[in-house]
Design a protein around this motif. Structure first.
Motif, PDB file in Angstrom:
ATOM      1  N   PHE A   1     -10.215  33.170   7.536  1.00  0.00           N
ATOM      2  CA  PHE A   1      -9.523  33.701   6.870  1.00  0.00           C
ATOM      3  C   PHE A   1      -9.646  35.085   6.904  1.00  0.00           C
ATOM      4  CE2 PHE A   1      -9.190  31.533   1.952  1.00  0.00           C
ATOM      5  CZ  PHE A   1      -9.374  30.419   2.463  1.00  0.00           C
ATOM      6  N   ARG A   2      -8.644  35.596   6.918  1.00  0.00           N
ATOM      7  CA  ARG A   2      -8.250  36.767   7.469  1.00  0.00           C
ATOM      8  C   ARG A   2      -8.466  38.227   6.271  1.00  0.00           C
ATOM      9  NH1 ARG A   2      -1.749  37.731   6.834  1.00  0.00           N
ATOM     10  NH2 ARG A   2      -2.030  36.144   5.506  1.00  0.00           N
ATOM     11  N   TYR A   3      -8.784  39.208   6.471  1.00  0.00           N
ATOM     12  CA  TYR A   3      -9.941  39.939   5.792  1.00  0.00           C
ATOM     13  C   TYR A   3      -9.594  39.578   4.312  1.00  0.00           C
ATOM     14  CZ  TYR A   3     -11.490  43.942   4.217  1.00  0.00           C
ATOM     15  OH  TYR A   3     -12.514  45.076   2.834  1.00  0.00           O
ATOM     16  N   ARG A   4      -7.870  40.172   4.099  1.00  0.00           N
ATOM     17  CA  ARG A   4      -7.778  40.155   2.681  1.00  0.00           C
ATOM     18  C   ARG A   4      -8.350  39.329   1.968  1.00  0.00           C
ATOM     19  NH1 ARG A   4      -5.526  43.161  -0.983  1.00  0.00           N
ATOM     20  NH2 ARG A   4      -5.957  45.050   0.655  1.00  0.00           N
ATOM     21  N   GLU A   5      -8.154  37.722   2.727  1.00  0.00           N
ATOM     22  CA  GLU A   5      -7.592  36.879   1.894  1.00  0.00           C
ATOM     23  C   GLU A   5      -8.894  36.034   2.187  1.00  0.00           C
ATOM     24  OE1 GLU A   5      -4.201  34.277   4.371  1.00  0.00           O
ATOM     25  OE2 GLU A   5      -6.605  33.971   4.850  1.00  0.00           O
ATOM     26  N   ALA A   6     -10.036  36.566   2.739  1.00  0.00           N
ATOM     27  CA  ALA A   6     -11.490  36.901   2.452  1.00  0.00           C
ATOM     28  C   ALA A   6     -12.710  37.586   1.383  1.00  0.00           C
ATOM     29  CB  ALA A   6     -12.533  36.606   4.264  1.00  0.00           C
ATOM     30  N   LEU A   7     -11.604  38.131   1.621  1.00  0.00           N
ATOM     31  CA  LEU A   7     -12.412  39.859   0.080  1.00  0.00           C
ATOM     32  C   LEU A   7     -12.004  39.029  -1.544  1.00  0.00           C
ATOM     33  CD1 LEU A   7     -13.410  42.399  -1.116  1.00  0.00           C
ATOM     34  CD2 LEU A   7     -11.085  43.064  -0.937  1.00  0.00           C
ATOM     35  N   ARG A   8     -10.725  37.889  -1.236  1.00  0.00           N
ATOM     36  CA  ARG A   8     -10.330  37.272  -2.697  1.00  0.00           C
ATOM     37  C   ARG A   8     -10.844  36.727  -3.135  1.00  0.00           C
ATOM     38  NH1 ARG A   8      -4.538  38.285  -0.832  1.00  0.00           N
ATOM     39  NH2 ARG A   8      -3.801  39.688  -1.318  1.00  0.00           N
ATOM     40  N   VAL A   9     -11.718  35.997  -1.802  1.00  0.00           N
ATOM     41  CA  VAL A   9     -12.212  34.612  -1.561  1.00  0.00           C
ATOM     42  C   VAL A   9     -14.097  35.107  -2.610  1.00  0.00           C
ATOM     43  CG1 VAL A   9     -14.018  32.996  -1.325  1.00  0.00           C
ATOM     44  CG2 VAL A   9     -11.634  33.373  -0.855  1.00  0.00           C
ATOM     45  N   GLY A  10     -14.445  36.317  -2.311  1.00  0.00           N
ATOM     46  CA  GLY A  10     -16.021  36.871  -2.364  1.00  0.00           C
ATOM     47  C   GLY A  10     -15.683  37.318  -4.009  1.00  0.00           C
ATOM     48  N   VAL A  11     -14.978  38.030  -4.528  1.00  0.00           N
ATOM     49  CA  VAL A  11     -14.637  38.523  -5.743  1.00  0.00           C
ATOM     50  C   VAL A  11     -14.424  37.633  -6.341  1.00  0.00           C
ATOM     51  CG1 VAL A  11     -12.770  40.185  -7.036  1.00  0.00           C
ATOM     52  CG2 VAL A  11     -13.347  40.901  -4.772  1.00  0.00           C
ATOM     53  N   GLY A  12     -13.777  37.016  -6.105  1.00  0.00           N
ATOM     54  CA  GLY A  12     -13.346  35.734  -7.143  1.00  0.00           C
ATOM     55  C   GLY A  12     -15.288  34.836  -7.182  1.00  0.00           C
ATOM     56  N   MET A  13     -16.171  35.211  -6.747  1.00  0.00           N
ATOM     57  CA  MET A  13     -17.014  34.355  -6.820  1.00  0.00           C
ATOM     58  C   MET A  13     -17.968  35.528  -7.596  1.00  0.00           C
ATOM     59  SD  MET A  13     -16.659  31.388  -5.383  1.00  0.00           S
ATOM     60  CE  MET A  13     -18.537  31.139  -5.081  1.00  0.00           C
ATOM     61  N   ILE A  14     -17.774  36.183  -7.966  1.00  0.00           N
ATOM     62  CA  ILE A  14     -18.712  37.841  -8.651  1.00  0.00           C
ATOM     63  C   ILE A  14     -19.035  37.302 -10.471  1.00  0.00           C
ATOM     64  CG2 ILE A  14     -18.549  39.721  -9.575  1.00  0.00           C
ATOM     65  CD1 ILE A  14     -16.985  41.039  -7.358  1.00  0.00           C
ATOM     66  N   SER A  15     -18.782  36.809 -10.325  1.00  0.00           N
ATOM     67  CA  SER A  15     -18.582  36.801 -11.943  1.00  0.00           C
ATOM     68  C   SER A  15     -20.154  35.742 -12.400  1.00  0.00           C
ATOM     69  CB  SER A  15     -17.486  35.952 -12.730  1.00  0.00           C
ATOM     70  OG  SER A  15     -18.027  35.519 -13.720  1.00  0.00           O
ATOM     71  N   ARG A  16     -20.595  35.747 -12.842  1.00  0.00           N
ATOM     72  CA  ARG A  16     -22.269  35.163 -13.155  1.00  0.00           C
ATOM     73  C   ARG A  16     -21.917  35.051 -14.554  1.00  0.00           C
ATOM     74  NH1 ARG A  16     -22.858  37.352  -8.867  1.00  0.00           N
ATOM     75  NH2 ARG A  16     -24.497  36.811  -7.623  1.00  0.00           N
ATOM     76  N   GLY A  17     -22.879  33.882 -15.153  1.00  0.00           N
ATOM     77  CA  GLY A  17     -22.862  33.267 -16.559  1.00  0.00           C
ATOM     78  C   GLY A  17     -23.469  32.471 -17.355  1.00  0.00           C
ATOM     79  N   GLU A  18     -23.213  31.423 -18.003  1.00  0.00           N
ATOM     80  CA  GLU A  18     -24.693  31.065 -18.752  1.00  0.00           C
ATOM     81  C   GLU A  18     -25.611  30.123 -18.182  1.00  0.00           C
ATOM     82  OE1 GLU A  18     -23.244  27.832 -22.043  1.00  0.00           O
ATOM     83  OE2 GLU A  18     -24.545  29.972 -22.754  1.00  0.00           O
ATOM     84  N   VAL A  19     -24.781  30.001 -17.030  1.00  0.00           N
ATOM     85  CA  VAL A  19     -26.149  29.070 -15.761  1.00  0.00           C
ATOM     86  C   VAL A  19     -27.370  29.937 -15.503  1.00  0.00           C
ATOM     87  CG1 VAL A  19     -27.203  28.016 -13.739  1.00  0.00           C
ATOM     88  CG2 VAL A  19     -24.931  26.965 -15.349  1.00  0.00           C
ATOM     89  N   GLY A  20     -27.117  31.138 -15.252  1.00  0.00           N
ATOM     90  CA  GLY A  20     -28.088  31.948 -14.821  1.00  0.00           C
ATOM     91  C   GLY A  20     -29.015  32.573 -16.281  1.00  0.00           C
ATOM     92  N   LEU A  21     -28.488  33.024 -17.086  1.00  0.00           N
ATOM     93  CA  LEU A  21     -28.568  33.220 -18.202  1.00  0.00           C
ATOM     94  C   LEU A  21     -30.080  32.125 -18.660  1.00  0.00           C
ATOM     95  CD1 LEU A  21     -25.856  35.006 -20.483  1.00  0.00           C
ATOM     96  CD2 LEU A  21     -28.139  36.015 -19.207  1.00  0.00           C
TER      97      LEU A  21
END
Lengths: 442, 442
Positions: free
Chosen positions: B355-375
Motif C-alpha cells: 500500500f502507499r503511505y496514505r493508504e496504509a495510514l488509513r488502514v491503521g487509523v481504521g483499526m484504532i478503535s477498541r470495544g467490548e471485547v477489550g472490556l
C-alpha cells in the motif's frame, strides 16, 4: 461473556417459529395471528418452556449473571405492540371513523357496562361478594385492540366501516375502562390504581378523595387528548419537513420513532390511558402528513419481521396453562360472560345505533379480546387482597382464550380482502387472494 | 403498571439526542458518529445521568419493581451493533476484499503483535510484572470495527480499497485476538476465558490443557467459518426464494433477521469469535443474493432511526468519566501505546505489503478503535486478580478515547464520498456533499 449471543438465539427462534406458525395457520384458513399466538403457547412454559433450556443459561465460567431473557423478550414485545398500534393508526381511515363516531361511542359504552354488570352478577351468583364481583366485572371491561387491529390489517378490513368502528370504540373503551376501574377501586379497595395522573391527586382512599381523584383522572385524560391532537394537527407536517433536512441518516424515521414513543409515554404517564392509545394517535396524525407512504415503507419491514412476531409469541411465553387447572366451571362461566359481554354489549349498541345485524356482530367480535390492562388490574386486586389466586388464574385464562378466539372469529365474520391491502406488508396475503380468489369467503 | 412508558420515554430521548448531536457534529465537519457518542457521554453518569432521573423511577404505588432501564437499553444496543455489522456486511465489496486479502492479513497480524508487545513492554517499564503486562497487551489487541464501519459508511468509503482492507483485517483480527487472548490466559491466569467452544475442551489450566484448548478453539473457529460460508454460498439464494413464497407478512425480512441473529449466536457460541463477526458474514452472504436491494431497503430505516442510535448513545451511557481520575500518566502512556500500536502495527504491515503511505495510514487509523471485547477481557482479568482496579479504569478510558478518536481521524485521512453512497441511508450526507462539494476535503 455478555448474554448477547443468547439474546440473538432466542430472538431468531421466536421469529422463525412465529412465521412458520403464521404460514401454517393461513394454510388452515386461519389468520396468521392465531398461529403465531399458538406457537408462543407451545414454546412457553405450558409445553416446551424454551427459556429454561440449558443453551440459554450463562455459559459455565463466564463473567456475568444468568441472562434475563424473559425480560428482554417482554420489553421487545412492548416496543412491538407500540409499533403495531402505530401502524394501525397510520392505516386508520379518519373520515370513516368520524362517520361512525357515534356508533363507536355507544358500542364502547355497551361493551363496558354489560361486562361490568354481568361479570359482577355472575361472580355473585357463584357465591362471591359484590365487592369482589364488581372488581371481576371491572377486569372484564378493558378491550385490548392490538390483536383485532393486526387481524383486521391482515384481512384488509381495517379501513372498513366496521374496522373503523372497532378502532374508534377501542380508544373510547380505553378511556371508559380507566374511569370504570378508578370508580370501582375507589369504592372497593383503597390505594392508587390508575398510573401517573391519578397518583398525583393524592393517595387518600376515602369517598371524597376517590371522587376528586376520578375528576382529576378525567381532566388529565382530556388534557392529554386535546394537547396531543392539537400538537399533531398544527405542527407535525412542518416539524417533519424541518427534520427531513437534518444531515443525519434516516431523519424522518427517527422523528417518527421519537414522536410515537413520546406519545405512548405521555398517554400512560400523563394522560392515564394505555400507552398503545398514544402510539395509535401518533400513527393517525402522521398518516395526515405528506410523508405517510415514506413512513409506512420505513416502519413495516422490521416491525413485521421482528417486533410484532416477538409481541405475538411473547403472549404465549408468559402463560402457563398447566397452572390454570381446577375452577373449570368458574372459568367457563367467566369466559362466556367475557365473550358475550362484548359481543352482545358492543353488538347490540351498534345495532341500536343503526348498524345492520352482520355489521354489529363484526364490531362485537372485534372487541372481545382482552389483554394486558385486564391482567394488570387483576394483579392489583391480587396484591391488595381484593381477589384471590383462583380468580386471578381464571382471569389469566380469560385473557388468553379471548385473545385466541378473536382472530379466528373475526376471520369468519369479515369478508376477506374487501379493499386494497397496504403496500408491502400484506403482499403475501394479497398473493394468497389472487391464487384463491373466492374460497374461504363467508 | 408495567415499565413500558419509561422504556418509551428513554428511547425517545436517546433517539432524539443522537440525531440532534449527529446533525451538530456534521455541522462542525465531523462524522455524525462522533457527535452521537459524545451525546451519550453527556447523557450518561459522567454528566446528566438521565437513567437516574426521578421520571424513570417506577411510579409510586405502582405494581412491579423499578424498571431495569439500563438493561433494556444495553440489550437494544446489542441488537443495534449486530444490525450495524449486518449492514456493513451487505455494503462490503467482496471482490475488492479478495484483492486486498493478503494486505488485510498482514495488517491484522501487525496490529495484533505490536500492541501486545508494546503494551507488555510499556506496562513493564511502568513497573508492572510481565504477566500483568502481557495481559494488558492482550487487552489492547482486539479491534472493534463497528465504529469504523459506521464512519466509513457515512463517508461513503466502505467499499474502497482501504475500507475493504479494514473490514477484512478486522475479521482476521477477531480470530487472531481470540487466539492471542487464549494463549496469554493459558500462560498467565487459570480458568476458561474464551466462551463456548473453549469451555467444552475442559477447565484445566495446566500448560498441556491450555495447548489442547487453544487447538480446540482454532478447530471450532475453522469449523464455524467453513460451515457458515458454505451454507451461505450454497443454499441461501434458494432458501430465500422459498421463504419469499410464505403466506405471512415480510417473510424475506423475517428470514434475514433469523439468519443474521443465528449467525451472530453461532459465531460466539460455537465458533468462539465475536457475535458481530457472525452477523457481518450474514450480511456479506445476503448481499450475494438477488434480494440484496430489497433487504437493504427493509433493514435500513429502523436500524438507523432506532437501533444504531441506541448502540451509539449506550457507549456513553455506560461510561463514567468521573471515576477515571488519577493515573493520568499511565492512562496517557497506555493510550499512546494503544493508538500507535494499531496505526503503526497495521499501517506498517499494509505499507510493507504494497500500500502507499496514505493508504496504509488509513488502514491503521481504521483499526484504532477498541470495544467490548477489550472490556470483557479486562473484566475477566479484574475478576481473576490478574490486574487491579486502577488498570481496569485505565482500560475503560482507553476504549472510550480510541472509540472517539477513530471517527474524527478517519474523517481527516479519508477523502469524502469517493463513491456513490448506499441507497436511502446516506441521502442526507450525499445532500450535504451536493451543497458543499469541495469544502472539508483533505
Amino acid at each position: 461473556m455478555s448474554h448477547l449471543p443468547q439474546v440473538m438465539l432466542i430472538l431468531a427462534l421466536i421469529v422463525a417459529a412465529s412465521k412458520a406458525a403464521g404460514h401454517l395457520s393461513t394454510r388452515f384458513g386461519q389468520p396468521a395471528v392465531f398461529g403465531e399466538i399458538l406457537a408462543g403457547l407451545i414454546l412457553g412454559p405450558s409445553l416446551l418452556d424454551i427459556l429454561r433450556w440449558p443453551i440459554f443459561a450463562a455459559s459455565p465460567g463466564a463473567v456475568g449473571a444468568h441472562p434475563d431473557l424473559a425480560g428482554i423478550v417482554q420489553d421487545l414485545a412492548g416496543i412491538g405492540v407500540i409499533l403495531l398500534m402505530f401502524v394501525a393508526g397510520m392505516e386508520t381511515d379518519l373520515k370513516e371513523m368520524r362517520r361512525v363516531g357515534k356508533v363507536a361511542f355507544w358500542a364502547a359504552l355497551g361493551g363496558a357496562l354489560l361486562p361490568l354488570g354481568s361479570g359482577a352478577a355472575a361472580a355473585h351468583l357463584y357465591g362471591y361478594g359484590w365487592g369482589e364481583g364488581f372488581f371481576m366485572g371491572a377486569v372484564l371491561t378493558a378491550t385490548s385492540v392490538s390483536i383485532s387491529a393486526q387481524t383486521l390489517m391482515e384481512l384488509g378490513s381495517l379501513r372498513s366501516k366496521e374496522g373503523s368502528t372497532i378502532l374508534g370504540a377501542a380508544v373510547i373503551d380505553d378511556v371508559m375502562g380507566i374511569i370504570v376501574l378508578s370508580i370501582v377501586v375507589a369504592l372497593v379497595g383503597g390505594g392508587a390504581l390508575a398510573p401517573g395522573a391519578g397518583d398525583a391527586a393524592g393517595a387518600g382512599s376515602g369517598a371524597g378523595a376517590g371522587g376528586l381523584k376520578i375528576l382529576w383522572i378525567c381532566l388529565a385524560m382530556t388534557l392529554f387528548f386535546v394537547l396531543a391532537w392539537m400538537l399533531g394537527r398544527r405542527v407535525l407536517e412542518r416539524l417533519t419537513e424541518g427534520v427531513a433536512r437534518l444531515k443525519v441518516s434516516e431523519p424522518v424515521m427517527a422523528f417518527v420513532v421519537v414522536v410515537a414513543f413520546l406519545y405512548a409515554w405521555a398517554a400512560e404517564y400523563l394522560g392515564g390511558v394505555a400507552a398503545i392509545t398514544g402510539s395509535y394517535m401518533a400513527g393517525v396524525l402522521f398518516a395526515r402528513t405528506s410523508f405517510k407512504e415514506r413512513i409506512e415503507r420505513g416502519v413495516h419491514p422490521l416491525t413485521y419481521s421482528f417486533f410484532v412476531p416477538v409481541f405475538l409469541i411473547n403472549i404465549g411465553l408468559r402463560a402457563d396453562i398447566k397452572q390454570l387447572g381446577g375452577h373449570l366451571w368458574l372459568t367457563l362461566f367467566i369466559l362466556v360472560v367475557a365473550v358475550l359481554g362484548k359481543v352482545v354489549g358492543c353488538g347490540a349498541a351498534a345495532f341500536l345505533s343503526g348498524f345492520r345485524y352482520r355489521e354489529a356482530l363484526r364490531v362485537g367480535v372485534g372487541m372481545i379480546s382482552r389483554g394486558e390492562v385486564g391482567l394488570i388490574v387483576a394483579g392489583y386486586g391480587l396484591a391488595h387482597g381484593i381477589i384471590r389466586n383462583d380468580i386471578f388464574s381464571v382471569m389469566v385464562l380469560m385473557v388468553l382464550v379471548t385473545t385466541m378466539i378473536t382472530p379466528v372469529w373475526l376471520r369468519y365474520v369479515f369478508p376477506r380482502v374487501a379493499e386494497k391491502p397496504a403496500p408491502g406488508v400484506y403482499e403475501s396475503v394479497a398473493h394468497l387472494e389472487r391464487e384463491h380468489p373466492l374460497e374461504n369467503r363467508d
